[in-house]
Scaffold this motif. Structure first.
Motif, PDB file in Angstrom:
ATOM      1  N   ASP A   1       0.855  -1.193   0.000  1.00 18.46           N
ATOM      2  CA  ASP A   1       0.000   0.000   0.000  1.00 18.46           C
ATOM      3  C   ASP A   1       0.890   1.242   0.000  1.00 18.46           C
ATOM      4  OD1 ASP A   1      -1.771   2.033   0.367  1.00 18.46           O
ATOM      5  OD2 ASP A   1      -2.548   1.348   2.290  1.00 18.46           O
ATOM      6  N   PRO A   2       1.076   1.885  -1.161  1.00 15.22           N
ATOM      7  CA  PRO A   2       1.970   3.048  -1.232  1.00 15.22           C
ATOM      8  C   PRO A   2       1.476   4.259  -0.457  1.00 15.22           C
ATOM      9  CG  PRO A   2       0.800   2.750  -3.306  1.00 15.22           C
ATOM     10  CD  PRO A   2       0.500   1.538  -2.476  1.00 15.22           C
ATOM     11  N   MET A   3       0.227   4.212   0.029  1.00 16.60           N
ATOM     12  CA  MET A   3      -0.328   5.308   0.832  1.00 16.60           C
ATOM     13  C   MET A   3      -0.404   4.934   2.314  1.00 16.60           C
ATOM     14  SD  MET A   3      -0.789   7.603  -1.419  1.00 16.60           S
ATOM     15  CE  MET A   3      -1.782   8.799  -0.526  1.00 16.60           C
ATOM     16  N   ARG A   4       0.252   3.857   2.705  1.00 17.26           N
ATOM     17  CA  ARG A   4       0.113   3.311   4.056  1.00 17.26           C
ATOM     18  C   ARG A   4       0.587   4.294   5.129  1.00 17.26           C
ATOM     19  NH1 ARG A   4      -0.560  -1.648   6.001  1.00 17.26           N
ATOM     20  NH2 ARG A   4      -0.187  -2.623   3.964  1.00 17.26           N
ATOM     21  N   THR A   5      -0.142   4.293   6.233  1.00 20.33           N
ATOM     22  CA  THR A   5       0.289   4.980   7.441  1.00 20.33           C
ATOM     23  C   THR A   5       0.411   3.933   8.547  1.00 20.33           C
ATOM     24  OG1 THR A   5      -2.008   5.453   8.071  1.00 20.33           O
ATOM     25  CG2 THR A   5      -0.839   7.142   6.790  1.00 20.33           C
ATOM     26  N   GLY A   6       1.147   4.257   9.577  1.00 19.13           N
ATOM     27  CA  GLY A   6       1.323   3.297  10.667  1.00 19.13           C
ATOM     28  C   GLY A   6       2.627   3.562  11.392  1.00 19.13           C
ATOM     29  N   PRO A   7       2.995   2.677  12.283  1.00 17.78           N
ATOM     30  CA  PRO A   7       4.228   2.887  13.047  1.00 17.78           C
ATOM     31  C   PRO A   7       5.464   2.764  12.169  1.00 17.78           C
ATOM     32  CG  PRO A   7       3.357   0.696  13.462  1.00 17.78           C
ATOM     33  CD  PRO A   7       2.322   1.424  12.657  1.00 17.78           C
ATOM     34  N   LYS A   8       6.585   3.270  12.660  1.00 12.69           N
ATOM     35  CA  LYS A   8       7.846   3.157  11.941  1.00 12.69           C
ATOM     36  C   LYS A   8       8.193   1.690  11.729  1.00 12.69           C
ATOM     37  CE  LYS A   8       9.287   7.480  11.504  1.00 12.69           C
ATOM     38  NZ  LYS A   8       9.589   8.087  10.182  1.00 12.69           N
ATOM     39  N   ASN A   9       8.668   1.367  10.529  1.00 17.05           N
ATOM     40  CA  ASN A   9       9.112   0.000  10.285  1.00 17.05           C
ATOM     41  C   ASN A   9      10.431  -0.247  11.011  1.00 17.05           C
ATOM     42  OD1 ASN A   9      11.486   0.412   8.348  1.00 17.05           O
ATOM     43  ND2 ASN A   9       9.864   1.566   7.304  1.00 17.05           N
ATOM     44  N   THR A  10      10.820  -1.509  11.095  1.00 16.53           N
ATOM     45  CA  THR A  10      12.022  -1.880  11.849  1.00 16.53           C
ATOM     46  C   THR A  10      13.228  -2.162  10.946  1.00 16.53           C
ATOM     47  OG1 THR A  10      11.454  -4.246  11.828  1.00 16.53           O
ATOM     48  CG2 THR A  10      10.572  -2.919  13.645  1.00 16.53           C
ATOM     49  N   SER A  11      13.120  -1.847   9.657  1.00 15.94           N
ATOM     50  CA  SER A  11      14.135  -2.263   8.683  1.00 15.94           C
ATOM     51  C   SER A  11      15.517  -1.681   8.944  1.00 15.94           C
ATOM     52  CB  SER A  11      13.682  -1.898   7.269  1.00 15.94           C
ATOM     53  OG  SER A  11      12.471  -2.549   6.945  1.00 15.94           O
TER      54      SER A  11
END
Length: 392
Positions: free
Chosen positions: A321-331
């Protein structure tokens, strides 16, 4: 803690590790991976907590340090000075010195160079199907980190070869042949940098190596061995993950029909199919997490790829989902070992992908992409594509 069997070199797992993560996550925030003999944090919450817990770290407790075969000593001699493998106070000193040279202004100033390099590489794309990894995803970060450090750009092929050989030491498929290649690369890499650092001591310029030579923290400079290891770390980490992310990200964009490159879509690329899936921590003192007890000398694997697909953190996490919102990823990890090169990686991804789809709007995949057997990394072996018939 539930136990699971899953070979990290199993072909099905190599091509798609996410179903295994989903199964393991159902058992709780932690599970025991029999193949590694190690507890694993599998949820976003647990990975986030372990990465930031100061009772854990990267440096092995001395009484638990494994014996090193003499033949492998050169590789681990380099690792011994890596800020990635150290804890305070040594880590604090090394990271502070690197950050004095690796400033946000320095990174931002690379944008025109990155843009021009991307256009130059695309000018050389053939009209027939070709591998985007070797033609674009590999040279962009390798050449940029070489320019940043100030090492000769014409040595990019050597840098890539040495780096790939050394990084292979962390792969699940490690063999005596891989070890021998890594030692040879370590010796060549070290000799090259030792000579180049000597040159820059005599004739400093405005490159990162010269800045590192001059940098001081509390009156101390980097030692010769610390300089060499830091340069190797920046070269290896400065391109390895970005190559995989450019490849994985382009694949995801093409498969999902997305061409709009924004900060949000770049973050989704980094979350959706990250280049590093496992990052370990040593336990320094007895601790209880989520009802599980860990003792000094235990290791916990943070499964970054699993955390990024946790349905408790992200709605419909297996969808791109290129419009995704949410917490910071862990990458990029977390805590004091959060990736120092994250701003550069994000800048390279933003520019490289924007220029790619601006110049090649009709780019399409021509052969089924396959991931390499490189776990705990996760990247494509090749990405065969065809550009548009016209050449802008």
């Amino acid at each position: 803690m539930q136990h699971f069997d899953q070979s990290p070199t199993d072909p099905a797992f190599v091509q798609n590790p996410y179903p295994f993560y989903d199964r393991a996550r159902v058992a709780g925030n932690f599970f025991w991976w029999n193949d590694y003999g190690m507890a694993c944090a599998v949820s976003h919450k647990a990975v986030h907590a372990v990465l930031r817990d100061k009772r854990m770290g990267r440096e092995c407790p001395p009484e638990h340090a494994p014996a090193i075969l003499p033949a492998l000593q050169p590789f681990y001699d380099v690792e011994a000075h890596s800020m990635l493998e150290l804890e305070p106070p040594r880590h604090t000193r090394l990271r502070a010195l690197v950050l004095r040279a690796f400033t946000s202004r320095t990174i931002a100033g690379l944008a025109p160079d990155i843009t021009q390099l991307c256009h130059d590489l695309i000018d050389q794309f053939p009209d027939h199907p070709f591998d985007l990894l070797t033609a674009y995803a590999q040279p962009v970060p390798v050449i940029i980190i070489a320019r940043l450090l100030g090492v000769p750009e014409e040595r990019a092929d050597d840098l890539l070869r040495w780096s790939n050989a050394m990084v292979a030491m962390y792969q699940a498929r490690r063999t005596p042949q891989i070890e021998a290649a890594a030692i040879a690369a370590t010796n060549d890499f070290t000799a090259f940098l030792r000579g180049y650092i000597a040159k820059r001591r005599k004739t400093p310029t405005d490159d990162l190596i010269s800045t590192l030579i001059a940098a001081r923290q509390d009156g101390e400079k980097l030692t010769e061995d610390e300089l060499i290891t830091t340069c190797i770390l920046l070269l290896n980490a400065g391109h390895e993950a970005t190559v995989h992310t450019l490849g994985n990200g382009t694949k995801a964009l093409l498969e999902h029909g997305c061409r709009d490159i924004t900060e949000t879509s770049v973050e989704e690329i980094i979350r959706f199919d990250p280049p590093l899936h496992m990052f370990t921590r040593w336990v320094y003192e007895d601790v209880e997490m989520d009802g599980h007890r860990f003792q000094r000398g235990d290791q916990i694997a943070c499964l970054l790829g699993a955390a990024n697909r946790d349905p408790a953190a992200y709605a419909n996490p297996n969808a791109f989902d290129p419009m995704r919102t949410g917490p910071k990823n862990t990458s990029f990890g977390g805590g004091i070992h959060f990736c120092v090169g994250a701003p550069l990686a994000r800048l390279e991804l933003q520019i490289a992908l924007s220029v790619l789809f601006e110049r090649c709007p009709a780019l399409q995949i021509t052969a089924q992409p396959r991931y390499g057997d490189v776990y705990h990394f996760h990247g494509l072996e090749r990405l065969m594509v065809q550009r548009s018939s016209g050449r802008p």
